[in-house]
Write a protein that holds these residues in place. Structure first.
Motif, short mmCIF file in Angstrom:
data_model
loop_
_atom_site.label_atom_id
_atom_site.label_comp_id
_atom_site.label_asym_id
_atom_site.label_seq_id
_atom_site.Cartn_x
_atom_site.Cartn_y
_atom_site.Cartn_z
N VAL A 18 13.34 -48.18 29.89
CA VAL A 18 14.51 -48.04 29.03
C VAL A 18 14.16 -47.79 27.57
CG1 VAL A 18 16.60 -49.17 28.17
CG2 VAL A 18 15.92 -49.44 30.56
N ALA A 19 13.20 -48.52 27.02
CA ALA A 19 12.91 -48.44 25.59
C ALA A 19 12.54 -47.02 25.16
CB ALA A 19 11.79 -49.41 25.23
N GLY A 24 13.93 -41.70 22.95
CA GLY A 24 13.94 -40.25 23.08
C GLY A 24 15.33 -39.67 22.93
N VAL A 25 16.32 -40.32 23.52
CA VAL A 25 17.71 -39.87 23.38
C VAL A 25 18.13 -39.92 21.92
CG1 VAL A 25 20.10 -40.35 23.99
CG2 VAL A 25 18.32 -40.56 25.72
N ALA A 26 17.78 -41.01 21.23
CA ALA A 26 18.12 -41.14 19.81
C ALA A 26 17.46 -40.05 18.98
CB ALA A 26 17.71 -42.53 19.30
N LEU A 39 24.36 -42.49 29.61
CA LEU A 39 23.14 -43.28 29.81
C LEU A 39 23.32 -44.05 31.11
CD1 LEU A 39 22.73 -44.63 26.15
CD2 LEU A 39 21.72 -42.58 27.18
N VAL A 40 22.55 -43.66 32.13
CA VAL A 40 22.75 -44.19 33.47
C VAL A 40 21.65 -45.20 33.80
CG1 VAL A 40 23.13 -43.59 35.88
CG2 VAL A 40 23.66 -41.92 34.10
N GLY A 41 22.08 -46.40 34.23
CA GLY A 41 21.11 -47.43 34.58
C GLY A 41 21.71 -48.81 34.46
N ARG A 45 20.63 -53.97 30.27
CA ARG A 45 19.39 -53.54 29.62
C ARG A 45 19.64 -52.39 28.65
NH1 ARG A 45 14.86 -52.69 34.09
NH2 ARG A 45 13.67 -52.23 32.19
N ILE A 46 20.54 -51.49 29.01
CA ILE A 46 20.85 -50.37 28.12
C ILE A 46 21.54 -50.88 26.86
CG2 ILE A 46 22.22 -48.27 27.86
CD1 ILE A 46 21.72 -47.71 30.83
N ARG A 47 22.50 -51.79 27.01
CA ARG A 47 23.20 -52.33 25.83
C ARG A 47 22.22 -53.07 24.91
NH1 ARG A 47 28.36 -51.44 25.75
NH2 ARG A 47 29.56 -51.19 27.69
N GLU A 48 21.29 -53.78 25.50
CA GLU A 48 20.28 -54.47 24.69
C GLU A 48 19.42 -53.45 23.97
OE1 GLU A 48 18.24 -57.53 22.92
OE2 GLU A 48 20.08 -57.65 24.15
N GLY A 49 19.03 -52.38 24.66
CA GLY A 49 18.21 -51.35 24.04
C GLY A 49 18.91 -50.61 22.94
N LEU A 50 20.23 -50.45 23.05
CA LEU A 50 20.99 -49.72 22.04
C LEU A 50 21.06 -50.46 20.71
CD1 LEU A 50 23.99 -48.22 24.08
CD2 LEU A 50 22.10 -46.98 23.01
N LYS A 51 20.74 -51.76 20.72
CA LYS A 51 20.72 -52.51 19.47
C LYS A 51 19.69 -51.95 18.50
CE LYS A 51 22.30 -56.87 21.53
NZ LYS A 51 21.96 -58.28 21.83
#
Length: 343
Positions: A18-19, A24-26, A39-41, A45-51
């Motif tokens: 995820v990280a 890469g998306v950012a 963002l599929v998954g 974990r995705i919400r945590e990564g978006l921080k």
């Protein structure tokens, strides 16, 4: 109607997970204006990564997937779990027309199998092909296909690959009439298998297509920039690709050892550093990342499993360009023109 502005990203794929995918998306959003993402998954974990990427939140929609395809999963196993995995759901968003393309850094075999089963091949296409850009000494990168989707191919398959590869080169490399060659063991007309020779005969007669068939090319000239599209069966293509990648790493490691061998060599490295940095940039796979499955009713891009955030961003930008330039329409038109003339 396909939502061309959105890219479906398998956020769980890749060696780093995820990280790196979110980074890469950012990076892609900063480099390419107006992009939107699914963002599929795993949602938590995705919400945590978006921080770590607050500016990405407004441009993204999270689609929860409870399951992930592992590197060890066989394609047959992956297909049975397609509806619950991040890879399968990303592909399904393309099938539904909600996304213009899907990107995954996960299991290549599983991605190919699920994409083919879900999206099916375009009318007139017998088999899809995996195509990628390779660095060359020419003004542009070189398109090569097939790189592993089909181990055995007949003449008809090779001709279809050539038509698709040329359309891809026109789109990705902005070429008007790409130079196309068939990978062979020699350049003489009598060399190679019957399938390769028959494909060459058909392509020589296809003077009405927006491509220039140049004949055969040998493996020692893959990176010379003599042609724009190199066509082969997936078995030969995968071996050729791995050989080129291995040679590039070998040269890089050899230079590193040489520059570290003595004080004089280290001084020489400092003097030649601009040239070595240029070489490093040119050979870095992250700057050429993104292989596409051509011939399906939807765009699916395979990012290298070990890609860093630069590589993921490169693949996303590449996918967006293929969607924007309507690659699938170009393939359909070129193939239709070829079939009409051949009939």
């Amino acid at each position: 109607m396909t939502n061309l502005s959105r890219i479906a990203v398998d956020a769980m794929g890749g060696d780093e997970g995820v990280a790196v995918m979110l980074a890469g998306v950012a990076a892609a959003r900063r480099r390419f204006e107006g992009m939107q993402f699914y963002l599929v998954g795993d949602e938590a974990r995705i919400r945590e990564g978006l921080k770590s990427h607050p500016n990405l939140t407004a441009a993204s929609e999270i689609v929860h997937a409870p399951d992930v395809i592992s590197a060890d999963d066989k394609p047959s196993q992956a297909i049975r779990r397609a509806k619950t995995t991040s890879m399968g759901i990303a592909i399904d968003l393309v099938k539904q027309g909600k996304a213009g393309a899907a990107i995954s850094s996960g299991n290549t075999g599983a991605l190919m199998a699920m994409a083919k089963l879900s999206l099916r091949t375009m009318p007139g296409i017998d088999r899809p092909a995996l195509a990628a850009l390779m660095p060359s000494l020419g003004d542009n990168d070189t398109v090569m296909l097939d790189l592993g989707a089909n181990t055995e191919c007949d003449a008809r398959n090779l001709v279809q690959f050539a038509v698709m590869g040329a359309a891809y080169a026109r789109t990705a490399l902005d070429l008007e009439s790409p130079r196309v060659a068939l990978l062979n063991i020699g350049t003489e007309e009598l060399k190679g298998t019957e399938s390769i020779r028959d494909a060459a005969t058909a392509l020589r007669a296809a003077t009405h297509l927006p491509l220039t068939f140049t004949g055969f090319i040998e493996g020692n000239r893959l990176s010379r920039g003599d042609v724009d599209v190199i066509v082969c069966d997936g078995f030969s293509g995968n071996i050729a690709l791995k050989s080129v990648e291995g040679t590039a790493r070998f040269v890089a490691d050899l230079l590193r050892r040489a520059f570290q061998s003595s004080i004089r060599s280290k001084i020489g490295f400092l003097i030649s550093r601009p040239a070595t940095e240029l070489l490093k940039h040119h050979l870095d796979p992250n700057n050429h990342n993104g292989a596409v499955f051509l011939g399906l009713n939807g765009l699916v891009v395979k990012s290298h499993g070990g890609a860093n955030e630069v590589g993921v961003a490169t693949a996303i930008g590449f996918a967006a360009k293929l969607v924007r330039e309507d690659l699938m329409r170009r393939i359909a038109e070129d193939l239709g023109n070829f079939e009409a003339k051949a009939a």
